[in-house]
Design an enzyme around this catalytic site. Structure first.
Site, PDB file in Angstrom:
ATOM      1  CE  LYS A 189      -1.786   3.055   2.706  1.00  0.00           C
ATOM      2  NZ  LYS A 189      -1.896   4.232   1.844  1.00  0.00           N
ATOM      3  N   GLY A 242       6.638   5.097   8.802  1.00  0.00           N
ATOM      4  CA  GLY A 242       5.744   6.248   8.899  1.00  0.00           C
ATOM      5  C   GLY A 242       5.748   6.811  10.296  1.00  0.00           C
ATOM      6  CB  SER A 243       3.355   9.025  11.928  1.00  0.00           C
ATOM      7  OG  SER A 243       2.182   8.266  11.761  1.00  0.00           O
ATOM      8  N   GLY A 247       2.367   3.580  13.497  1.00  0.00           N
ATOM      9  CA  GLY A 247       3.151   2.396  13.876  1.00  0.00           C
ATOM     10  C   GLY A 247       2.511   1.680  15.059  1.00  0.00           C
ATOM     11  CD  GLU A 265      12.564   3.751   9.786  1.00  0.00           C
ATOM     12  OE1 GLU A 265      12.658   4.552  10.752  1.00  0.00           O
ATOM     13  OE2 GLU A 265      12.544   4.122   8.605  1.00  0.00           O
ATOM     14  CB  CYS A 299      12.429   8.942   9.566  1.00  0.00           C
ATOM     15  SG  CYS A 299      13.332   7.831   8.506  1.00  0.00           S
ATOM     16  CD  GLU A 401       9.557  12.542  12.368  1.00  0.00           C
ATOM     17  OE1 GLU A 401       8.552  11.880  12.666  1.00  0.00           O
ATOM     18  OE2 GLU A 401      10.496  12.090  11.700  1.00  0.00           O
TER      19      GLU A 401
END
Ligand code: NDP
Length: 499
Positions: A189, A242-243, A247, A265, A299, A401
Protein backbone atom coordinates in the site's frame (compact mmCIF):
# COMPACT_ATOMS: atom_id res chain seq x y z
CA UNK A 1 28.07 16.39 -23.79
CA UNK A 2 24.45 15.07 -23.91
CA UNK A 3 21.83 17.81 -23.97
CA UNK A 4 19.90 18.36 -20.73
CA UNK A 5 16.46 16.82 -20.44
CA UNK A 6 13.59 19.31 -20.55
CA UNK A 7 11.73 17.96 -17.55
CA UNK A 8 8.94 20.52 -17.81
CA UNK A 9 8.17 19.46 -21.36
CA UNK A 10 8.36 15.78 -20.39
CA UNK A 11 5.99 16.35 -17.46
CA UNK A 12 3.18 17.26 -19.84
CA UNK A 13 3.03 13.71 -21.19
CA UNK A 14 4.07 11.62 -18.18
CA UNK A 15 2.05 8.41 -17.77
CA UNK A 16 0.24 8.07 -14.43
CA UNK A 17 -1.13 4.53 -13.95
CA UNK A 18 -3.98 4.53 -11.45
CA UNK A 19 -5.62 1.10 -11.48
CA UNK A 20 -4.71 -1.54 -8.94
CA UNK A 21 -2.22 -4.29 -9.67
CA UNK A 22 -3.54 -7.65 -8.45
CA UNK A 23 -2.70 -11.16 -9.60
CA UNK A 24 -0.43 -9.77 -12.31
CA UNK A 25 -3.24 -7.74 -13.94
CA UNK A 26 -4.41 -4.15 -13.84
CA UNK A 27 -7.81 -4.30 -12.14
CA UNK A 28 -10.46 -1.79 -11.14
CA UNK A 29 -11.21 -1.46 -7.45
CA UNK A 30 -14.46 -2.93 -6.26
CA UNK A 31 -15.70 0.33 -4.69
CA UNK A 32 -16.66 3.31 -6.82
CA UNK A 33 -14.67 6.05 -5.10
CA UNK A 34 -11.62 8.17 -5.95
CA UNK A 35 -9.09 10.45 -4.31
CA UNK A 36 -7.25 13.40 -5.86
CA UNK A 37 -3.48 13.35 -6.20
CA UNK A 38 -2.29 16.96 -6.25
CA UNK A 39 1.24 17.95 -7.28
CA UNK A 40 2.81 20.13 -4.56
CA UNK A 41 4.99 21.69 -7.27
CA UNK A 42 2.11 23.89 -8.43
CA UNK A 43 -1.04 22.73 -6.62
CA UNK A 44 -2.46 21.20 -9.82
CA UNK A 45 -4.46 17.98 -9.95
CA UNK A 46 -2.32 15.15 -11.34
CA UNK A 47 -5.07 12.54 -11.50
CA UNK A 48 -8.01 11.01 -9.63
CA UNK A 49 -7.08 7.59 -8.30
CA UNK A 50 -9.58 4.86 -7.40
CA UNK A 51 -9.66 4.12 -3.68
CA UNK A 52 -9.15 0.60 -2.48
CA UNK A 53 -11.29 -0.75 0.34
CA UNK A 54 -11.35 -3.85 2.55
CA UNK A 55 -12.74 -5.97 -0.32
CA UNK A 56 -9.86 -4.94 -2.56
CA UNK A 57 -7.50 -5.90 0.23
CA UNK A 58 -9.19 -9.32 0.52
CA UNK A 59 -8.75 -9.84 -3.22
CA UNK A 60 -5.07 -8.83 -3.14
CA UNK A 61 -4.28 -10.94 -0.07
CA UNK A 62 -6.02 -13.94 -1.66
CA UNK A 63 -3.91 -13.46 -4.78
CA UNK A 64 -0.72 -13.21 -2.71
CA UNK A 65 -1.69 -16.29 -0.67
CA UNK A 66 -2.45 -18.35 -3.78
CA UNK A 67 0.93 -17.40 -5.26
CA UNK A 68 2.65 -18.33 -2.01
CA UNK A 69 0.84 -21.64 -1.57
CA UNK A 70 1.48 -22.98 -5.06
CA UNK A 71 5.17 -22.12 -4.63
CA UNK A 72 5.49 -20.33 -7.98
CA UNK A 73 7.96 -17.97 -6.23
CA UNK A 74 8.58 -19.40 -2.77
CA UNK A 75 9.53 -22.72 -4.39
CA UNK A 76 11.95 -21.21 -6.88
CA UNK A 77 15.64 -21.67 -6.24
CA UNK A 78 17.05 -18.66 -4.37
CA UNK A 79 19.49 -18.02 -7.23
CA UNK A 80 16.56 -17.78 -9.66
CA UNK A 81 14.74 -15.34 -7.39
CA UNK A 82 17.96 -13.33 -7.16
CA UNK A 83 18.20 -13.14 -10.95
CA UNK A 84 14.70 -11.65 -11.13
CA UNK A 85 15.60 -8.96 -8.57
CA UNK A 86 18.80 -8.11 -10.45
CA UNK A 87 16.88 -7.81 -13.71
CA UNK A 88 14.39 -5.58 -11.91
CA UNK A 89 17.27 -3.34 -10.79
CA UNK A 90 18.39 -3.02 -14.41
CA UNK A 91 14.87 -2.06 -15.51
CA UNK A 92 14.71 0.58 -12.76
CA UNK A 93 17.91 2.08 -14.12
CA UNK A 94 16.58 1.99 -17.67
CA UNK A 95 13.39 3.77 -16.56
CA UNK A 96 15.06 6.07 -14.05
CA UNK A 97 14.09 9.28 -15.84
CA UNK A 98 10.40 8.43 -16.03
CA UNK A 99 10.31 7.18 -12.43
CA UNK A 100 12.18 10.26 -11.18
CA UNK A 101 9.83 12.61 -12.97
CA UNK A 102 6.83 10.75 -11.55
CA UNK A 103 8.19 11.00 -8.00
CA UNK A 104 9.05 14.67 -8.40
CA UNK A 105 5.55 15.52 -9.62
CA UNK A 106 3.92 13.44 -6.88
CA UNK A 107 5.79 14.68 -3.84
CA UNK A 108 7.86 17.70 -4.91
CA UNK A 109 11.50 16.67 -4.51
CA UNK A 110 13.95 17.96 -7.14
CA UNK A 111 13.81 15.63 -10.14
CA UNK A 112 17.61 15.60 -10.24
CA UNK A 113 17.73 14.15 -6.73
CA UNK A 114 14.94 11.69 -7.47
CA UNK A 115 17.01 10.37 -10.36
CA UNK A 116 20.53 10.56 -8.95
CA UNK A 117 19.83 9.66 -5.32
CA UNK A 118 16.48 7.91 -4.94
CA UNK A 119 16.40 5.79 -8.10
CA UNK A 120 20.06 4.86 -7.66
CA UNK A 121 19.25 3.68 -4.13
CA UNK A 122 16.27 1.67 -5.40
CA UNK A 123 18.29 -0.11 -8.10
CA UNK A 124 21.14 -0.66 -5.67
CA UNK A 125 18.82 -2.17 -3.07
CA UNK A 126 17.13 -4.58 -5.49
CA UNK A 127 20.49 -5.58 -6.95
CA UNK A 128 22.00 -6.12 -3.51
CA UNK A 129 19.20 -8.45 -2.39
CA UNK A 130 19.38 -10.15 -5.78
CA UNK A 131 23.06 -10.81 -5.23
CA UNK A 132 22.73 -12.12 -1.68
CA UNK A 133 19.83 -14.45 -2.59
CA UNK A 134 21.86 -17.67 -2.68
CA UNK A 135 24.61 -16.66 -0.28
CA UNK A 136 22.94 -17.30 3.06
CA UNK A 137 23.55 -20.85 4.26
CA UNK A 138 21.20 -22.66 6.61
CA UNK A 139 22.69 -24.28 9.72
CA UNK A 140 23.41 -27.85 10.67
CA UNK A 141 24.47 -27.94 14.33
CA UNK A 142 26.69 -30.76 15.58
CA UNK A 143 24.00 -32.85 17.29
CA UNK A 144 25.71 -36.27 17.20
CA UNK A 145 26.36 -39.16 14.81
CA UNK A 146 22.86 -40.59 15.23
CA UNK A 147 21.13 -37.33 14.33
CA UNK A 148 20.98 -34.85 11.46
CA UNK A 149 19.81 -31.49 12.79
CA UNK A 150 18.92 -28.64 10.45
CA UNK A 151 17.93 -25.07 11.19
CA UNK A 152 16.36 -23.49 8.14
CA UNK A 153 14.78 -20.15 7.41
CA UNK A 154 11.37 -20.44 5.74
CA UNK A 155 9.51 -17.55 4.10
CA UNK A 156 6.83 -16.23 6.45
CA UNK A 157 4.04 -16.15 3.81
CA UNK A 158 2.09 -13.00 2.93
CA UNK A 159 3.73 -9.67 3.76
CA UNK A 160 1.91 -6.32 3.85
CA UNK A 161 4.17 -3.34 3.12
CA UNK A 162 2.73 0.05 4.07
CA UNK A 163 5.02 2.88 3.07
CA UNK A 164 5.27 6.69 3.22
CA UNK A 165 5.73 9.36 0.57
CA UNK A 166 9.05 10.96 1.53
CA UNK A 167 11.32 8.49 -0.28
CA UNK A 168 8.46 6.64 -1.91
CA UNK A 169 10.44 4.11 -3.93
CA UNK A 170 13.48 3.80 -1.67
CA UNK A 171 11.25 2.87 1.27
CA UNK A 172 9.34 0.48 -0.99
CA UNK A 173 12.52 -1.19 -2.24
CA UNK A 174 13.79 -1.53 1.34
CA UNK A 175 10.62 -3.55 2.08
CA UNK A 176 10.32 -5.46 -1.20
CA UNK A 177 13.97 -6.50 -1.61
CA UNK A 178 14.32 -8.55 1.57
CA UNK A 179 10.73 -9.85 1.72
CA UNK A 180 10.67 -11.03 -1.90
CA UNK A 181 14.15 -12.52 -1.92
CA UNK A 182 13.12 -14.65 1.05
CA UNK A 183 10.27 -16.12 -1.04
CA UNK A 184 7.28 -14.24 0.36
CA UNK A 185 4.35 -12.74 -1.56
CA UNK A 186 3.56 -9.08 -0.92
CA UNK A 187 0.65 -6.65 -0.88
CA UNK A 188 1.94 -3.07 -1.10
CA UNK A 189 0.00 0.00 0.00
CA UNK A 190 1.74 3.16 -1.17
CA UNK A 191 1.07 6.54 0.46
CA UNK A 192 -1.90 8.43 -1.00
CA UNK A 193 0.43 11.09 -2.37
CA UNK A 194 2.67 8.67 -4.30
CA UNK A 195 0.64 5.85 -5.93
CA UNK A 196 1.87 6.27 -9.51
CA UNK A 197 5.57 5.67 -8.88
CA UNK A 198 4.74 2.61 -6.77
CA UNK A 199 2.54 1.13 -9.50
CA UNK A 200 5.25 1.74 -12.10
CA UNK A 201 7.89 0.07 -9.92
CA UNK A 202 5.66 -2.98 -9.47
CA UNK A 203 4.95 -3.09 -13.21
CA UNK A 204 8.71 -3.28 -13.84
CA UNK A 205 8.92 -6.09 -11.27
CA UNK A 206 6.44 -8.12 -13.33
CA UNK A 207 8.42 -7.37 -16.48
CA UNK A 208 11.57 -8.57 -14.71
CA UNK A 209 9.95 -11.93 -14.04
CA UNK A 210 8.05 -11.76 -10.74
CA UNK A 211 5.29 -14.33 -11.20
CA UNK A 212 1.71 -13.01 -11.19
CA UNK A 213 0.31 -12.55 -7.68
CA UNK A 214 3.68 -12.32 -5.95
CA UNK A 215 3.52 -8.52 -5.80
CA UNK A 216 0.16 -6.75 -5.58
CA UNK A 217 -0.46 -3.02 -5.16
CA UNK A 218 -3.58 -1.52 -3.59
CA UNK A 219 -3.59 2.29 -3.43
CA UNK A 220 -6.01 3.90 -1.00
CA UNK A 221 -6.42 5.53 2.36
CA UNK A 222 -4.32 4.45 5.28
CA UNK A 223 -7.21 4.08 7.69
CA UNK A 224 -9.05 1.90 5.13
CA UNK A 225 -6.53 -0.10 3.07
CA UNK A 226 -3.69 0.11 5.61
CA UNK A 227 -5.95 -0.86 8.48
CA UNK A 228 -7.55 -3.72 6.51
CA UNK A 229 -4.06 -5.11 5.85
CA UNK A 230 -3.05 -4.65 9.48
CA UNK A 231 -6.16 -6.52 10.68
CA UNK A 232 -6.19 -9.19 7.97
CA UNK A 233 -6.23 -12.73 9.34
CA UNK A 234 -4.25 -14.03 6.37
CA UNK A 235 -1.38 -11.52 6.47
CA UNK A 236 1.67 -12.91 8.28
CA UNK A 237 3.95 -9.86 8.53
CA UNK A 238 3.48 -6.08 8.33
CA UNK A 239 6.45 -3.91 7.46
CA UNK A 240 5.76 -0.23 7.94
CA UNK A 241 7.54 3.12 7.73
CA UNK A 242 5.74 6.25 8.90
CA UNK A 243 4.56 8.08 11.95
CA UNK A 244 4.73 6.73 15.52
CA UNK A 245 0.94 6.96 15.89
CA UNK A 246 0.30 4.73 12.90
CA UNK A 247 3.15 2.40 13.88
CA UNK A 248 1.45 1.84 17.23
CA UNK A 249 -1.91 1.40 15.47
CA UNK A 250 -0.39 -1.50 13.50
CA UNK A 251 0.77 -3.13 16.73
CA UNK A 252 -2.81 -2.77 18.00
CA UNK A 253 -4.32 -4.19 14.79
CA UNK A 254 -2.03 -7.17 15.17
CA UNK A 255 -3.00 -7.75 18.79
CA UNK A 256 -6.68 -7.56 17.87
CA UNK A 257 -6.39 -9.93 14.88
CA UNK A 258 -3.96 -12.80 14.31
CA UNK A 259 -0.88 -11.60 16.23
CA UNK A 260 1.05 -11.05 13.00
CA UNK A 261 4.60 -9.72 13.22
CA UNK A 262 4.81 -5.94 12.81
CA UNK A 263 8.06 -4.17 11.93
CA UNK A 264 7.64 -0.43 12.56
CA UNK A 265 10.26 2.06 11.36
CA UNK A 266 9.00 5.35 12.77
CA UNK A 267 10.04 8.96 13.06
CA UNK A 268 13.04 10.65 14.61
CA UNK A 269 14.42 13.79 16.20
CA UNK A 270 18.05 13.15 15.51
CA UNK A 271 20.73 15.19 17.24
CA UNK A 272 24.01 16.32 15.77
CA UNK A 273 26.41 16.76 18.68
CA UNK A 274 29.24 19.17 17.76
CA UNK A 275 32.12 19.29 20.23
CA UNK A 276 35.02 21.77 20.45
CA UNK A 277 37.88 20.79 18.18
CA UNK A 278 35.60 19.43 15.45
CA UNK A 279 35.90 20.54 11.83
CA UNK A 280 33.27 23.20 12.47
CA UNK A 281 32.41 24.18 8.92
CA UNK A 282 32.03 20.56 7.85
CA UNK A 283 30.00 19.69 10.95
CA UNK A 284 27.68 22.70 10.71
CA UNK A 285 27.11 22.46 6.99
CA UNK A 286 26.53 18.71 6.99
CA UNK A 287 24.16 18.93 9.96
CA UNK A 288 22.19 21.76 8.36
CA UNK A 289 22.08 20.01 4.99
CA UNK A 290 20.98 16.87 6.82
CA UNK A 291 18.10 18.85 8.26
CA UNK A 292 17.07 20.49 4.96
CA UNK A 293 17.65 17.65 2.49
CA UNK A 294 14.44 16.29 0.90
CA UNK A 295 12.81 19.48 2.26
CA UNK A 296 13.50 18.11 5.75
CA UNK A 297 11.10 15.22 5.14
CA UNK A 298 13.43 12.53 6.45
CA UNK A 299 12.92 10.38 9.50
CA UNK A 300 16.68 10.60 10.16
CA UNK A 301 16.90 14.39 9.55
CA UNK A 302 19.44 16.02 11.86
CA UNK A 303 16.78 18.41 13.08
CA UNK A 304 18.67 19.34 16.28
CA UNK A 305 22.22 20.63 16.49
CA UNK A 306 23.52 20.30 20.04
CA UNK A 307 26.62 22.46 20.20
CA UNK A 308 29.14 23.48 22.83
CA UNK A 309 28.76 27.17 23.76
CA UNK A 310 32.41 27.94 22.82
CA UNK A 311 31.78 27.17 19.14
CA UNK A 312 28.07 27.98 18.85
CA UNK A 313 28.47 31.25 16.93
CA UNK A 314 30.67 29.68 14.31
CA UNK A 315 28.30 26.74 13.90
CA UNK A 316 25.35 29.10 13.49
CA UNK A 317 27.24 31.09 10.86
CA UNK A 318 27.82 28.05 8.63
CA UNK A 319 24.34 26.60 9.27
CA UNK A 320 22.82 29.88 8.07
CA UNK A 321 25.00 29.90 4.94
CA UNK A 322 23.84 26.36 4.20
CA UNK A 323 20.20 27.39 4.63
CA UNK A 324 20.57 30.22 2.13
CA UNK A 325 22.22 27.91 -0.39
CA UNK A 326 19.33 25.44 -0.21
CA UNK A 327 16.44 27.78 -1.01
CA UNK A 328 13.59 25.98 -2.80
CA UNK A 329 12.87 26.29 -6.51
CA UNK A 330 10.74 24.54 -9.13
CA UNK A 331 11.71 20.87 -8.63
CA UNK A 332 11.75 20.32 -12.40
CA UNK A 333 14.63 22.78 -12.86
CA UNK A 334 18.03 21.13 -13.18
CA UNK A 335 19.67 23.29 -10.56
CA UNK A 336 16.86 23.40 -7.93
CA UNK A 337 18.68 23.11 -4.58
CA UNK A 338 15.41 22.07 -2.87
CA UNK A 339 11.84 21.45 -3.99
CA UNK A 340 8.33 21.56 -2.54
CA UNK A 341 6.93 20.01 0.61
CA UNK A 342 4.61 17.09 -0.04
CA UNK A 343 1.32 19.01 0.34
CA UNK A 344 -0.32 22.24 1.37
CA UNK A 345 -1.61 20.53 4.52
CA UNK A 346 1.91 19.47 5.45
CA UNK A 347 3.23 22.98 4.73
CA UNK A 348 0.71 24.42 7.19
CA UNK A 349 1.80 21.89 9.79
CA UNK A 350 5.49 22.77 9.35
CA UNK A 351 4.89 26.53 9.49
CA UNK A 352 2.74 25.98 12.57
CA UNK A 353 5.76 24.42 14.29
CA UNK A 354 7.94 27.42 13.35
CA UNK A 355 5.37 29.87 14.76
CA UNK A 356 5.05 27.86 17.98
CA UNK A 357 8.84 27.84 18.32
CA UNK A 358 8.98 31.63 18.05
CA UNK A 359 6.11 31.98 20.55
CA UNK A 360 8.00 29.73 22.96
CA UNK A 361 11.13 31.93 22.73
CA UNK A 362 13.25 30.59 19.86
CA UNK A 363 14.98 33.09 17.60
CA UNK A 364 14.16 32.91 13.86
CA UNK A 365 17.60 33.36 12.24
CA UNK A 366 16.85 32.10 8.72
CA UNK A 367 13.57 31.26 7.03
CA UNK A 368 10.14 32.60 7.75
CA UNK A 369 6.85 31.87 9.48
CA UNK A 370 5.16 32.16 6.07
CA UNK A 371 5.35 30.26 2.80
CA UNK A 372 8.24 30.79 0.38
CA UNK A 373 7.28 32.03 -3.06
CA UNK A 374 8.67 30.36 -6.14
CA UNK A 375 8.29 32.14 -9.47
CA UNK A 376 5.38 30.90 -11.53
CA UNK A 377 4.02 28.58 -8.82
CA UNK A 378 1.95 30.64 -6.35
CA UNK A 379 0.06 27.51 -5.32
CA UNK A 380 3.14 25.36 -4.75
CA UNK A 381 4.02 24.17 -1.23
CA UNK A 382 7.41 25.78 -0.61
CA UNK A 383 9.10 26.52 2.73
CA UNK A 384 12.52 28.15 3.03
CA UNK A 385 15.18 26.32 5.07
CA UNK A 386 14.77 27.66 8.58
CA UNK A 387 17.35 28.03 11.36
CA UNK A 388 16.15 28.58 14.92
CA UNK A 389 18.63 29.74 17.57
CA UNK A 390 18.11 29.89 21.32
CA UNK A 391 16.16 26.63 21.36
CA UNK A 392 15.90 25.15 24.86
CA UNK A 393 15.40 21.48 25.79
CA UNK A 394 11.72 20.77 26.28
CA UNK A 395 10.39 23.29 23.76
CA UNK A 396 7.85 21.84 21.33
CA UNK A 397 10.25 22.35 18.39
CA UNK A 398 12.95 20.48 20.30
CA UNK A 399 10.75 17.50 21.12
CA UNK A 400 8.42 16.87 18.18
CA UNK A 401 9.21 15.65 14.67
CA UNK A 402 8.52 18.53 12.27
CA UNK A 403 9.30 16.67 9.04
CA UNK A 404 10.19 19.94 7.35
CA UNK A 405 13.34 22.02 6.67
CA UNK A 406 13.69 23.39 10.20
CA UNK A 407 16.92 23.22 12.20
CA UNK A 408 16.96 23.87 15.95
CA UNK A 409 20.26 24.89 17.52
CA UNK A 410 20.66 24.12 21.22
CA UNK A 411 23.68 25.36 23.16
CA UNK A 412 25.23 23.28 25.96
CA UNK A 413 28.19 23.65 28.34
CA UNK A 414 29.60 20.14 28.53
CA UNK A 415 29.80 16.77 26.82
CA UNK A 416 27.63 15.31 29.59
CA UNK A 417 24.91 17.90 28.98
CA UNK A 418 25.13 17.29 25.21
CA UNK A 419 24.47 13.58 25.73
CA UNK A 420 21.53 14.31 28.06
CA UNK A 421 19.95 16.72 25.57
CA UNK A 422 20.57 14.45 22.57
CA UNK A 423 18.88 11.54 24.37
CA UNK A 424 16.08 13.69 25.80
CA UNK A 425 13.26 12.97 23.34
CA UNK A 426 10.89 10.04 22.84
CA UNK A 427 12.78 9.16 19.63
CA UNK A 428 15.96 7.18 19.02
CA UNK A 429 16.53 6.77 15.31
CA UNK A 430 19.88 8.39 14.49
CA UNK A 431 22.54 10.73 15.90
CA UNK A 432 25.83 12.16 14.79
CA UNK A 433 28.92 13.16 16.73
CA UNK A 434 31.45 15.66 15.46
CA UNK A 435 34.88 15.70 17.10
CA UNK A 436 38.54 14.97 16.32
CA UNK A 437 38.99 13.40 19.76
CA UNK A 438 38.77 9.62 19.32
CA UNK A 439 37.93 9.00 22.96
CA UNK A 440 35.13 11.58 22.93
CA UNK A 441 33.78 10.07 19.68
CA UNK A 442 33.72 6.63 21.26
CA UNK A 443 32.27 7.80 24.60
CA UNK A 444 29.49 9.85 23.06
CA UNK A 445 28.53 7.44 20.28
CA UNK A 446 28.30 4.58 22.79
CA UNK A 447 25.91 6.58 24.95
CA UNK A 448 23.63 7.80 22.14
CA UNK A 449 20.22 6.16 22.43
CA UNK A 450 19.92 5.64 18.69
CA UNK A 451 19.88 2.81 16.19
CA UNK A 452 22.45 4.58 13.98
CA UNK A 453 25.34 6.84 15.03
CA UNK A 454 27.47 8.67 12.49
CA UNK A 455 30.87 10.01 13.54
CA UNK A 456 32.16 13.02 11.56
CA UNK A 457 29.65 12.31 8.80
CA UNK A 458 25.92 12.28 8.24
CA UNK A 459 23.52 9.88 6.50
CA UNK A 460 26.35 7.64 5.36
CA UNK A 461 26.04 3.89 4.97
CA UNK A 462 25.30 1.36 2.28
CA UNK A 463 23.16 -1.74 1.84
CA UNK A 464 25.42 -3.78 4.12
CA UNK A 465 24.30 -2.01 7.31
CA UNK A 466 20.87 -1.91 8.98
CA UNK A 467 18.70 1.21 9.22
CA UNK A 468 16.27 1.61 12.11
CA UNK A 469 15.89 2.96 15.61
CA UNK A 470 15.13 2.42 19.27
CA UNK A 471 12.59 3.91 21.72
CA UNK A 472 9.70 5.73 19.99
CA UNK A 473 11.41 5.33 16.62
CA UNK A 474 10.28 1.71 16.55
CA UNK A 475 12.27 -1.47 16.18
CA UNK A 476 12.01 -2.31 12.48
CA UNK A 477 15.32 -2.65 10.67
CA UNK A 478 15.57 -2.07 6.93
CA UNK A 479 18.57 -2.92 4.72
CA UNK A 480 21.36 -5.49 5.22
CA UNK A 481 21.06 -9.25 5.58
CA UNK A 482 19.33 -8.71 8.95
CA UNK A 483 16.26 -7.37 7.16
CA UNK A 484 15.73 -10.73 5.44
CA UNK A 485 15.34 -12.43 8.81
CA UNK A 486 12.28 -10.27 9.60
CA UNK A 487 10.39 -12.02 6.81
CA UNK A 488 11.35 -15.59 7.64
CA UNK A 489 10.53 -18.21 10.27
CA UNK A 490 13.17 -20.40 11.85
CA UNK A 491 12.42 -24.09 11.38
CA UNK A 492 14.11 -26.99 13.16
CA UNK A 493 14.34 -30.37 11.45
CA UNK A 494 15.64 -33.19 13.66
CA UNK A 495 16.29 -36.49 11.91
CA UNK A 496 17.29 -39.76 13.48
CA UNK A 497 19.99 -41.50 11.49
CA UNK A 498 20.02 -45.30 11.54
CA UNK A 499 23.42 -46.70 12.54
P1 NDP B 1 1.60 8.21 8.26
O1 NDP B 1 2.22 7.37 9.31
O2 NDP B 1 0.25 8.76 8.51
O3 NDP B 1 1.54 7.39 6.87
C1 NDP B 1 2.44 6.38 6.48
C2 NDP B 1 1.66 5.26 5.78
O4 NDP B 1 0.70 4.70 6.69
C3 NDP B 1 0.84 5.77 4.59
O5 NDP B 1 0.82 4.77 3.59
C4 NDP B 1 -0.51 5.98 5.21
O6 NDP B 1 -1.58 6.01 4.30
C5 NDP B 1 -0.62 4.80 6.15
N1 NDP B 1 -1.59 5.03 7.21
C6 NDP B 1 -2.06 6.22 7.68
N2 NDP B 1 -2.98 6.04 8.65
C7 NDP B 1 -3.12 4.70 8.80
C8 NDP B 1 -3.91 3.88 9.64
N3 NDP B 1 -4.76 4.40 10.53
N4 NDP B 1 -3.80 2.53 9.53
C9 NDP B 1 -2.94 1.99 8.63
N5 NDP B 1 -2.18 2.71 7.80
C10 NDP B 1 -2.24 4.06 7.88
O7 NDP B 1 2.58 9.35 7.92
P2 NDP B 1 2.22 10.67 7.09
O8 NDP B 1 2.59 10.37 5.72
O9 NDP B 1 0.87 11.19 7.26
O10 NDP B 1 3.18 11.70 7.81
C11 NDP B 1 2.90 12.15 9.12
C12 NDP B 1 4.16 12.17 9.92
O11 NDP B 1 4.72 10.84 10.02
C13 NDP B 1 5.26 12.96 9.30
O12 NDP B 1 5.10 14.31 9.51
C14 NDP B 1 6.43 12.36 10.01
O13 NDP B 1 6.52 12.88 11.29
C15 NDP B 1 6.11 10.91 10.07
N6 NDP B 1 6.68 10.15 8.97
C16 NDP B 1 7.81 9.47 9.16
C17 NDP B 1 8.40 8.80 8.12
C18 NDP B 1 9.63 8.05 8.27
O14 NDP B 1 10.38 7.93 7.32
N7 NDP B 1 9.90 7.46 9.41
C19 NDP B 1 7.85 8.82 6.78
C20 NDP B 1 6.60 9.53 6.68
C21 NDP B 1 6.07 10.16 7.75
P3 NDP B 1 -2.09 7.42 3.72
O15 NDP B 1 -1.09 7.87 2.78
O16 NDP B 1 -3.36 7.12 3.07
O17 NDP B 1 -2.25 8.34 4.91
Amino acid sequence: MPSEIDWIEKAASVRLPARHLVGGDWVDPLADDTFDVISPRDGALLKRVPHGDAHDVDRAVASARAAFNDRRWSGMRPAARGAVLRRWAELVQEHAEDLALTISLEMGKPVREAKNVELRAVANCLRWYGEIADKRPDESPAAGDDVLALITREPAGVVAAVVPWNFPLTMTAWKLGPSLVAGNSVVLKPAEQTPFSALKLAELGLEAGLPAGVLNVVPGRGDVVGQALGRHMDVDVVTFTGSPAVGRAFLRYSGESNGKRVWPELGGKSASVILPGADIEKAARASAAGSFYNQGQMCSASSRVVVHRDIADEVLHFARLQAREMAPADPLLHDAPSGALVSEQHLQRVLGYVRTAVEEGAELLEGSTGRHSVDGHPNGSYVAPTVLGGVKPGMTIEQEEVFGPVLSVITVDSEEEAIRVANGTQYGLAASVWTRDLSAATRVSRRMQAGIVWVNCFEEGDMTVPFGGVKGSGFGRDKSAHAIDKFTDLKTIWMEVEP
